[in-house]
Design a protein around this motif. Structure first.
Motif, PDB file in Angstrom:
ATOM      1  N   GLN A   1     -62.942 -63.867  70.018  1.00  0.00           N
ATOM      2  CA  GLN A   1     -62.387 -63.790  68.894  1.00  0.00           C
ATOM      3  C   GLN A   1     -62.247 -64.894  67.383  1.00  0.00           C
ATOM      4  O   GLN A   1     -60.944 -65.157  67.562  1.00  0.00           O
ATOM      5  CB  GLN A   1     -61.631 -62.906  68.813  1.00  0.00           C
ATOM      6  CG  GLN A   1     -61.343 -61.322  67.672  1.00  0.00           C
ATOM      7  CD  GLN A   1     -62.217 -60.532  67.853  1.00  0.00           C
ATOM      8  OE1 GLN A   1     -62.929 -60.109  68.844  1.00  0.00           O
ATOM      9  NE2 GLN A   1     -62.637 -59.494  67.251  1.00  0.00           N
ATOM     10  N   SER A  25     -59.988 -69.508  62.580  1.00  0.00           N
ATOM     11  CA  SER A  25     -58.424 -69.737  64.299  1.00  0.00           C
ATOM     12  C   SER A  25     -59.497 -69.409  65.532  1.00  0.00           C
ATOM     13  O   SER A  25     -60.248 -67.810  65.026  1.00  0.00           O
ATOM     14  CB  SER A  25     -57.201 -69.977  63.470  1.00  0.00           C
ATOM     15  OG  SER A  25     -57.001 -68.590  63.677  1.00  0.00           O
ATOM     16  N   GLY A  26     -58.952 -69.188  66.271  1.00  0.00           N
ATOM     17  CA  GLY A  26     -58.942 -67.863  67.812  1.00  0.00           C
ATOM     18  C   GLY A  26     -59.455 -68.602  68.561  1.00  0.00           C
ATOM     19  O   GLY A  26     -60.516 -69.496  68.639  1.00  0.00           O
ATOM     20  N   ARG A  27     -60.400 -68.119  69.598  1.00  0.00           N
ATOM     21  CA  ARG A  27     -61.171 -68.466  69.977  1.00  0.00           C
ATOM     22  C   ARG A  27     -62.952 -68.078  69.613  1.00  0.00           C
ATOM     23  O   ARG A  27     -63.168 -66.698  69.535  1.00  0.00           O
ATOM     24  CB  ARG A  27     -61.306 -67.436  72.003  1.00  0.00           C
ATOM     25  CG  ARG A  27     -60.446 -68.281  72.413  1.00  0.00           C
ATOM     26  CD  ARG A  27     -59.899 -66.959  73.455  1.00  0.00           C
ATOM     27  NE  ARG A  27     -60.991 -67.392  74.631  1.00  0.00           N
ATOM     28  CZ  ARG A  27     -61.098 -66.921  75.924  1.00  0.00           C
ATOM     29  NH1 ARG A  27     -59.930 -66.030  76.028  1.00  0.00           N
ATOM     30  NH2 ARG A  27     -62.483 -67.471  77.007  1.00  0.00           N
TER      31      ARG A  27
END
Length: 119
Positions: A1, A25-27
């Protein structure tokens, strides 16, 4: 996400400048395209500028020569430098990111930042 955090909107007089930024940012998988869309009241959301993973840029005709999109590939940040702003540029500006993985590509949107240009 993917989480997208935008900043840089505000109120400016006609002829002025603003710089928008958006950090991802994040996955996520491999980020393909990053860029900006905008939506004015009563209008559809429209492309402003995008920049691909190969640094190919695309601009709306209405902003060519005034706006410039750039990107930090290492930090996953995209900027929109807006010069010679016009009243018609007033809109909510949305960061737009496409990331791709083994299962396909996803379109991600920021929360939007208001740009208001006064005459």
């Amino acid at each position: 996400q993917v989480q997208l955090v935008e900043s840089g909107g505000g109120l400016v007089q006609s002829g002025g400048s603003l710089r928008l930024s958006c950090a991802a940012s994040g996955r996520f998988g491999s980020i393909n395209s990053m860029g900006w869309y905008r939506q004015a009241p009563g209008n559809h959301r429209e492309l402003v500028a995008t920049i691909s993973s190969a640094a190919l840029t695309r601009y709306a005709d209405s902003v060519k020569g005034r706006f410039s999109v750039s990107r930090d590939y290492a930090k996953n940040v995209v900027w929109l430098q807006m010069n010679s702003l016009e009243v018609g540029d007033t809109a909510v500006y949305y960061c737009h990111v496409i990331d791709c993985g083994e299962y396909g590509c996803n379109t991600n949107w920021g929360q939007g930042t208001q740009v208001t240009v006064s005459s």
